[in-house]
Design a protein around this motif. Structure first.
Motif, mmCIF file in Angstrom:
data_model
loop_
_atom_site.group_PDB
_atom_site.id
_atom_site.type_symbol
_atom_site.label_atom_id
_atom_site.label_comp_id
_atom_site.label_asym_id
_atom_site.label_seq_id
_atom_site.Cartn_x
_atom_site.Cartn_y
_atom_site.Cartn_z
ATOM 1 N N PRO A 705 -25.616 14.920 14.145
ATOM 2 C CA PRO A 705 -25.088 14.805 15.517
ATOM 3 C C PRO A 705 -26.111 15.129 16.596
ATOM 4 N N LEU A 706 -27.007 16.086 16.320
ATOM 5 C CA LEU A 706 -27.996 16.467 17.324
ATOM 6 C C LEU A 706 -29.001 15.340 17.553
ATOM 7 N N LEU A 707 -29.501 14.742 16.481
ATOM 8 C CA LEU A 707 -30.466 13.654 16.634
ATOM 9 C C LEU A 707 -29.815 12.416 17.244
ATOM 10 N N LYS A 708 -28.561 12.160 16.894
ATOM 11 C CA LYS A 708 -27.858 11.031 17.520
ATOM 12 C C LYS A 708 -27.673 11.267 19.012
ATOM 13 N N HIS A 709 -27.362 12.501 19.377
ATOM 14 C CA HIS A 709 -27.197 12.827 20.799
ATOM 15 C C HIS A 709 -28.496 12.573 21.558
ATOM 16 N N ILE A 710 -29.620 12.978 20.984
ATOM 17 C CA ILE A 710 -30.906 12.759 21.646
ATOM 18 C C ILE A 710 -31.184 11.265 21.799
ATOM 19 N N LYS A 711 -30.942 10.511 20.741
ATOM 20 C CA LYS A 711 -31.209 9.072 20.780
ATOM 21 C C LYS A 711 -30.307 8.366 21.779
ATOM 22 N N ASN A 712 -29.047 8.766 21.863
ATOM 23 C CA ASN A 712 -28.120 8.114 22.803
ATOM 24 C C ASN A 712 -28.408 8.516 24.242
ATOM 25 N N THR A 713 -28.796 9.767 24.436
ATOM 26 C CA THR A 713 -29.049 10.259 25.794
ATOM 27 C C THR A 713 -30.394 9.777 26.326
ATOM 28 N N PRO A 715 -32.688 6.899 25.247
ATOM 29 C CA PRO A 715 -32.952 5.739 24.366
ATOM 30 C C PRO A 715 -34.433 5.450 24.154
ATOM 31 N N THR A 716 -35.283 5.882 25.090
ATOM 32 C CA THR A 716 -36.720 5.578 24.963
ATOM 33 C C THR A 716 -37.500 6.677 24.244
ATOM 34 N N VAL A 717 -36.809 7.640 23.643
ATOM 35 C CA VAL A 717 -37.495 8.741 22.995
ATOM 36 C C VAL A 717 -38.425 8.198 21.905
ATOM 37 N N GLN A 718 -39.661 8.672 21.906
ATOM 38 C CA GLN A 718 -40.656 8.198 20.936
ATOM 39 C C GLN A 718 -40.787 9.118 19.735
ATOM 40 N N LEU A 719 -40.556 10.402 19.954
ATOM 41 C CA LEU A 719 -40.791 11.371 18.895
ATOM 42 C C LEU A 719 -39.827 12.539 19.041
ATOM 43 N N ILE A 720 -39.293 12.995 17.914
ATOM 44 C CA ILE A 720 -38.493 14.218 17.883
ATOM 45 C C ILE A 720 -39.211 15.203 16.969
ATOM 46 N N MET A 721 -39.650 16.327 17.537
ATOM 47 C CA MET A 721 -40.325 17.348 16.746
ATOM 48 C C MET A 721 -39.294 18.359 16.269
ATOM 49 N N ILE A 722 -39.327 18.691 14.980
ATOM 50 C CA ILE A 722 -38.364 19.592 14.361
ATOM 51 C C ILE A 722 -39.084 20.847 13.915
ATOM 52 N N GLU A 733 -32.818 16.066 5.279
ATOM 53 C CA GLU A 733 -31.775 15.511 6.138
ATOM 54 C C GLU A 733 -32.370 14.951 7.424
ATOM 55 N N VAL A 734 -33.376 15.618 7.967
ATOM 56 C CA VAL A 734 -34.050 15.118 9.169
ATOM 57 C C VAL A 734 -34.666 13.752 8.892
ATOM 58 N N LYS A 735 -35.335 13.612 7.763
ATOM 59 C CA LYS A 735 -35.970 12.335 7.428
ATOM 60 C C LYS A 735 -34.923 11.256 7.160
ATOM 61 N N ARG A 736 -33.837 11.627 6.538
ATOM 62 C CA ARG A 736 -32.781 10.638 6.294
ATOM 63 C C ARG A 736 -32.223 10.086 7.596
ATOM 64 N N VAL A 737 -31.911 10.972 8.494
ATOM 65 C CA VAL A 737 -31.319 10.543 9.764
ATOM 66 C C VAL A 737 -32.349 9.804 10.611
ATOM 67 N N GLY A 738 -33.543 10.367 10.753
ATOM 68 C CA GLY A 738 -34.553 9.747 11.606
ATOM 69 C C GLY A 738 -35.039 8.410 11.085
ATOM 70 N N ASP A 739 -35.271 8.318 9.766
ATOM 71 C CA ASP A 739 -35.870 7.109 9.203
ATOM 72 C C ASP A 739 -34.856 6.021 8.897
ATOM 73 N N THR A 740 -33.655 6.398 8.451
ATOM 74 C CA THR A 740 -32.711 5.385 7.983
ATOM 75 C C THR A 740 -31.573 5.106 8.947
ATOM 76 N N VAL A 744 -36.189 6.562 14.516
ATOM 77 C CA VAL A 744 -37.032 7.299 15.452
ATOM 78 C C VAL A 744 -37.978 8.194 14.655
ATOM 79 N N ALA A 745 -39.219 8.305 15.118
ATOM 80 C CA ALA A 745 -40.214 9.107 14.414
ATOM 81 C C ALA A 745 -39.883 10.586 14.548
ATOM 82 N N THR A 746 -40.037 11.321 13.452
ATOM 83 C CA THR A 746 -39.813 12.769 13.455
ATOM 84 C C THR A 746 -41.042 13.450 12.890
ATOM 85 N N GLN A 747 -41.349 14.628 13.423
ATOM 86 C CA GLN A 747 -42.459 15.429 12.926
ATOM 87 C C GLN A 747 -41.994 16.867 12.759
#
Length: 865
Positions: A705-713, A715-722, A733-740, A744-747
């Motif tokens: 839900p947190l990563l979806k919220h960031i992506k919806n809020t 839309p142009t986000v390039q990177l989410i650092m965890i 779980e971060v890679k599953r949500v971000g990649d599939t 969106v790229a996650t680091q």
């Protein structure tokens, strides 16, 4: 230079097998001239040339640990004994003379080519599961950076045009190979010897690739011919962990053995045949026959039974558990003669390799070790000494052993010996095992009945293991665990007969039964019981009267912490590894093995010496105004004052902290962001703004839900650092949500790297981030590329199949293909497919589809596609 018209596939280059799918599937066959010089030697080795390749470099991670294994989330632990080269836009990999890109592993500062325990180091046609270790005679030459040692001595295993796909060669929960140590822990018992079909005549049409056949033809793909061996580089003396085997030109006699009852373990079958040889010695005339534990028996002289099947009966003594003697019916029938003299002709290239002779030799060499040690696949293990115990946690420990196999080469027959290690369950009481599984200091800390989660965890670990009881005196019967009861011993009841002659039963608790029947007052009545034997018999055992049977191999996947402990316990440098292999040879003492001597075979006690060449490392081109070039030295190079060849600008990014605020304070996080922006700007990857979103989170359920919220809020986000507190399931779980899900790229970065800022660590993060967002860190200097890469359109492909962990028979296999999409090549397109459990035949079709997709999807300007 004249082209040789011999194709490697005429000798059965097994490029479509699981073990070799990491090799390049296709590259330009148009131009081969001038190809053998310098660093770009990546053609399959010509089987008639006395030239081989091995890797003598070590890969160093940012944390300083030397390793040669891809991250566990990329590749299955079943991928064993295969070449793997980390690759990114800033580094190339060369696998057995073939260039191999790996798209998902970005380059780190100081990354270089890595060494694997590589069967293909002996040649493109190496049989499956043949490990190869090369050791420099002068260990100062080992740190070669991105240099490659090219072996010129004529050691290359021969192969057949068909390769067996179904034999469980190496399948284990954990197998690691490289400059530290090799693990070979196959699933189940010993693998059957492989009998490869003979080469089909050249006039026959190419056989089709089928999905249900155990043998897969590989003639459909024909790579270009290698023009010649190379000559550049510095000569170097190498030692390989292969030992020459001298074989007499005699005939052996092969017999088929059938044992009833069938499907007994190999250990039992060996005891049965050993008893047959003793009881019916008049059949064997003082000979020492060898047996593979299944159906194949070999003798030096013919048995006086003619060609008729002879049936005999023997009994094996019951153990000290009071079991009766077991009766076995054994039948023996002559099958064929095996001429070892044909091997010499095959090594000279006059005939095809007689694999029935290779199988006979393998059975001879493995007969005595199979009786002395615990065989696991092609390896043998022994319990550790008290001074050499390496616990892994969770009731598991490391057992060390050795891998052994007979291999035909174009020189001589060779015995391959290597160090092996795998996980076994500790010989301890079930109470102590429970304490380790639940991470308790002592079993006395568990004063209450197990919770549901504790019981499930304990049941998952102990189900299927064997235990022996301690409450019956000298008679210690063994049982296999079927389940763990939900109720404690005080509440667990079973129907007990009032008398042997009466059918009437009464419910009796386990505590009451042991108190009245065995005069034992249970000390832990609040703990559950083990249900053993057949479920309908309601046999329950309290934990405190059970002990785990020794010598049970762990087939379950190791946790991250256990894997870390395994790596720490088994890390070896080249001199130590050579020393241990020589100790194995000394201890095995093959020349004093009575069964080996029976057949007139001898094994050289010294490693074979090989002459190789150290090829010069490639120069790397960076970007920026200065366009600086870097040359790796000792496996690393300096990134200071260098800009990425093509840096990415980051305008929109976010941070999520999955750690408590006291572990990662806001002030430390701000300081980390400041240093990240500064260092990335110096490297040519500009982070224009501070993160637009930053929030603390606590558990894995909040990831999606947190990563979806960031992506919806945004839309142009390039990177989410965890930010993570350490090794945690949140990473997957971060890679599953971000990649599939979100694309969106996650680091990810650990809190310890936030709290203690290191310029080196942040530089490594910038290397990874730039690649993930489409940038190019560095390229090979164009002038150093071979001519065909500068003038011809070339696309590089890599492929892999990931299988589920050993013991899992339900989860699907995953096939992946990657192909280059630019002319450096530095950028790649990847495709992933889920397929049936342990299926490998669909990979070639998947690769073909991916080739077409890549070619038609992306054609950037000046790209070589």
């Amino acid at each position: 230079m004249a082209k040789n018209k011999f194709s490697p596939l005429d000798q059965g280059l097994p490029i479509t097998t699981v073990q070799n799918v990491q090799n390049i599937l296709a590259y330009n066959p148009a131009t081969t001239e001038g190809f053998s010089e310098g660093i770009a030697e990546f053609r399959p080795a010509h089987p008639r040339h006395q030239q081989q390749q091995a890797f003598m470099a070590t890969q160093r991670s940012p944390g300083g640990m030397y390793h040669s294994r891809p991250p566990s989330h990329m590749f299955s632990p079943h991928q064993v004994q295969q070449p793997f080269i980390r690759h990114s836009p800033s580094s190339f990999g060369y696998s057995n003379g073939r260039q191999f890109p790996s798209p998902s592993v970005p380059s780190m500062h100081g990354t270089s080519l890595s060494t694997w325990n590589n069967p293909l180091a002996l040649g493109s046609g190496a049989p499956l599961s043949s490990p190869m270790t090369t050791l420099a005679s002068q260990f100062s030459d080992l740190q070669l950076g991105s240099q490659i040692a090219t072996l010129e001595s004529p050691i290359r295993p021969l192969a057949s045009p068909l390769v067996t796909m179904s034999s469980p060669l190496i399948q284990s929960p954990l197998e690691l190979h490289g400059s530290s140590l090799s693990f070979t822990a196959p699933l189940g018992e010993e693998s059957e010897p492989i009998l490869l079909p003979p080469t089909a005549p050249a006039s026959q049409p190419n056989p089709p690739i089928t999905s249900d056949s155990t043998a897969v033809a590989v003639r459909r793909f024909e790579p270009p011919l290698r023009p010649d061996i190379g000559h550049s580089g510095r000569p170097i003396s190498l030692r390989a962990n292969h030992f020459q085997v001298k074989i007499p030109s005699i005939e052996l006699f092969h017999y088929d053995v059938a044992i009833i009852p069938e499907k007994c373990p190999r250990r039992v079958n060996r005891e049965v045949v050993e008893e047959v040889v003793k009881k019916y010695s008049h059949y064997f005339g003082g000979q020492k026959p060898v047996f593979d534990g299944r159906k194949n028996l070999y003798s030096k002289r013919p048995l006086p039974i003619g060609r008729e099947r002879v049936e005999v009966e023997v009994s094996i003594n019951g153990d000290n558990a009071g079991k009766q003697d077991r009766l076995f019916k054994v039948s023996i029938k002559h099958v064929a003669k095996v001429n070892l003299g044909y091997l010499e002709q095959a090594l000279d290239g006059r005939i095809q390799v007689p694999f029935e002779a290779i199988q006979a030799l393998d059975v001879i060499m493995r007969h005595l070790p199979s009786q002395k040690y615990a065989p696991v696949g092609r390896s043998f293990f022994a319990p550790p000494d008290h001074q050499d115990v390496h616990p892994l946690g969770g009731g598991r420990e490391v057992w060390f052993g050795f891998h052994q196999s007979i291999r035909p080469t174009q020189w001589k027959m060779m015995m391959n010996i290597d160090v092996s290690a795998t996980a076994f369950y500790k010989h301890q009481s079930v109470l102590d095992f429970l304490a380790e599984v639940l991470d308790l200091q002592s079993i006395n800390d568990q004063t209450r009945p197990l919770s549901d989660s504790q019981r499930v965890k304990f049941s998952r670990e102990i189900k299927g293991l064997k235990v022996e009881v301690t409450h019956t005196g000298r008679i210690r019967r063994k049982y296999r665990i079927q389940d763990v009861t939900r109720r404690p011993a005080t509440a667990q009841t079973f129907p007990m007969q009032l008398s042997p002659d009466s059918p009437e039963t009464v419910d009796c608790s386990v505590v009451q039964y042991f108190k009245e029947k065995h005069k034992i007052k249970l000390l832990f009545p609040h703990l559950p019981c083990l249900q053993v034997g057949k479920l309908e018999k309601h046999t329950y055992l309290p934990l405190e009267v059970c002990v785990l049977v020794p010598g049970q191999r762990c087939t379950k996947k190791l946790s991250d912490i256990q894997t870390s402990h395994m790596i720490h316990a088994t890390a070896r440098n080249a001199p130590d590894r050579e020393f241990e292999i020589n100790k194995i040879i000394e201890k095995a003492n093959f020349n004093e093995d009575p069964f080996v001597r029976e057949f007139g075979i001898s094994v050289d006690s010294k490693m074979v010496m090989i002459t190789g060449r150290v090829l010069p490392p490639p120069k790397l081109q960076y970007g920026g105004l200065t366009r600086v070039q870097a040359e790796p030295r000792q496996g690393q190079w300096d990134m200071r004052s260098k800009h990425f060849y093509q840096g990415i600008e980051i305008h929109s990014w976010a941070i999520c902290v999955f750690a408590q605020q006291r572990q990662c304070k806001e002030e430390q996080l701000r300081q980390f962001i400041f240093n990240l922006r500064k260092i990335s700007r110096d490297a040519g990857m500009s982070i224009r703004n501070d993160p637009m979103y930053c929030r603390y989170a606590s558990n894995i359920d909040q990831v999606e839900p947190l990563l979806k919220h960031i992506k919806n809020t945004y839309p142009t986000v390039q990177l989410i650092m965890i930010v993570l507190p350490g090794k945690t399931p949140i990473y997957a779980e971060v890679k599953r949500v971000g990649d599939t899900l979100l694309g969106v790229a996650t680091q990810c970065v650990q809190t310890k790297n936030i709290n203690k800022i290191s310029i080196q660590t942040i530089s490594n993060l910038c290397l990874k981030i730039n690649v993930k967002l489409g940038g190019i860190n560095s390229i090979i200097v164009p002038e150093m590329k071979p001519s065909f890469l500068r003038t011809e359109p070339v696309i590089f492909f890599g492929a892999d199949v990931t299988h589920p962990a050993a013991g899992d028979d339900k989860k699907p296999s995953i096939a992946a293909v990657v192909g280059s999409i630019d002319g450096h090549p530095s950028r790649y397109s990847a495709s992933v497919r889920i397929q049936q459990h342990r299926q490998v035949c669909a990979l070639s079709h998947h690769a073909y589809r991916h080739v077409r997709a890549c070619v038609h999807r992306v054609k950037p300007p000046n790209a070589l596609l």
